[in-house]
Design a protein around this motif. Structure first.
Motif, PDB file in Angstrom:
ATOM      1  N   CYS A  91      82.403  19.230  12.991  1.00  0.00           N
ATOM      2  CA  CYS A  91      82.871  19.583  14.343  1.00  0.00           C
ATOM      3  C   CYS A  91      84.305  20.101  14.314  1.00  0.00           C
ATOM      4  O   CYS A  91      84.649  21.026  15.052  1.00  0.00           O
ATOM      5  CB  CYS A  91      82.744  18.380  15.273  1.00  0.00           C
ATOM      6  N   GLU A  92      85.140  19.503  13.477  1.00  0.00           N
ATOM      7  CA  GLU A  92      86.523  19.971  13.350  1.00  0.00           C
ATOM      8  C   GLU A  92      86.548  21.388  12.786  1.00  0.00           C
ATOM      9  O   GLU A  92      87.307  22.243  13.259  1.00  0.00           O
ATOM     10  CB  GLU A  92      87.331  19.019  12.455  1.00  0.00           C
ATOM     11  N   GLU A  93      85.722  21.659  11.786  1.00  0.00           N
ATOM     12  CA  GLU A  93      85.634  23.021  11.238  1.00  0.00           C
ATOM     13  C   GLU A  93      85.127  23.998  12.302  1.00  0.00           C
ATOM     14  O   GLU A  93      85.616  25.121  12.409  1.00  0.00           O
ATOM     15  CB  GLU A  93      84.696  23.046  10.025  1.00  0.00           C
ATOM     16  N   TRP A  94      84.160  23.574  13.077  1.00  0.00           N
ATOM     17  CA  TRP A  94      83.602  24.434  14.131  1.00  0.00           C
ATOM     18  C   TRP A  94      84.660  24.777  15.175  1.00  0.00           C
ATOM     19  O   TRP A  94      84.759  25.909  15.632  1.00  0.00           O
ATOM     20  CB  TRP A  94      82.399  23.722  14.759  1.00  0.00           C
ATOM     21  N   ARG A  95      85.465  23.763  15.544  1.00  0.00           N
ATOM     22  CA  ARG A  95      86.532  24.009  16.525  1.00  0.00           C
ATOM     23  C   ARG A  95      87.592  24.957  15.980  1.00  0.00           C
ATOM     24  O   ARG A  95      88.195  25.722  16.728  1.00  0.00           O
ATOM     25  CB  ARG A  95      87.184  22.686  16.940  1.00  0.00           C
ATOM     26  N   ARG A  96      87.851  24.901  14.680  1.00  0.00           N
ATOM     27  CA  ARG A  96      88.833  25.800  14.071  1.00  0.00           C
ATOM     28  C   ARG A  96      88.267  27.191  13.807  1.00  0.00           C
ATOM     29  O   ARG A  96      89.001  28.088  13.423  1.00  0.00           O
ATOM     30  CB  ARG A  96      89.360  25.200  12.759  1.00  0.00           C
TER      31      ARG A  96
END
Length: 129
Positions: A91-96
Motif C-alpha cells: 500500500c505504501e508503494e502504491w501511494r508513492r
C-alpha cells in the motif's frame, strides 16, 4: 442460539464486525476513500447475505444471516492479520506511485485467510441455529 438474541444485539454485533474490518483496512491502507468504500461494500454484503438467506431452500432468516455476516467479517479481519506488514508495504508503494508487474502474496497467507474465514463460518453456522 445467537439468532435468539434481540435484533438490536445482532445489529450491534454486525456493526462491530464492520467497524473492526474498516478500522483494520484504514490502518493498513491509510486512504480514507478506500476505507469508506470498504464500509459501503460491507453494508452491501450484509444486505445481500440477508436477501440470499431468504431465497435459499432452507430460508435462513435475517437474524441468522446477521450472525453469519458478523462472524465472516471477523474471520476476514483475522485472516488479514498475518500479511499486514506485506500489505502495508504494498500500500505504501502504491501511494508513492510504484507499479509492479506482479505482487507476491505467499500461499501461506491465502491459506490462513481461507482457514480463518472457514472456521468462523462453521462456528457461525453452529451458533446461528
Amino acid at each position: 442460539m445467537l439468532a435468539q438474541l434481540p435484533l438490536v444485539y445482532l445489529l450491534l454485533m454486525a456493526a462491530f464486525a464492520t467497524f473492526l474490518f474498516c478500522l483494520a483496512m484504514d490502518r493498513w491502507i491509510k486512504v480514507r476513500k478506500l476505507t469508506v468504500l470498504c464500509a459501503i461494500i460491507s453494508v452491501g454484503c450484509c444486505l445481500g447475505m440477508i436477501v440470499v438467506g431468504n431465497l435459499q431452500y432452507q430460508h435462513w432468516n435475517a437474524r441468522q444471516m446477521l450472525v453469519l455476516y458478523s462472524f465472516t467479517w471477523i474471520g476476514i479481519t483475522i485472516g488479514f492479520l498475518p500479511p499486514r506488514k506485506l500489505l502495508l508495504k504494498y500500500c505504501e508503494e502504491w501511494r508513492r506511485g510504484v507499479k509492479r508487474e506482479k505482487y507476491e502474496y505467499p500461499a501461506r497467507y491465502v491459506t490462513y485467510a481461507i482457514i480463518s474465514v472457514g472456521l468462523m463460518d462453521l462456528l457461525a453456522f453452529v451458533l446461528a441455529k
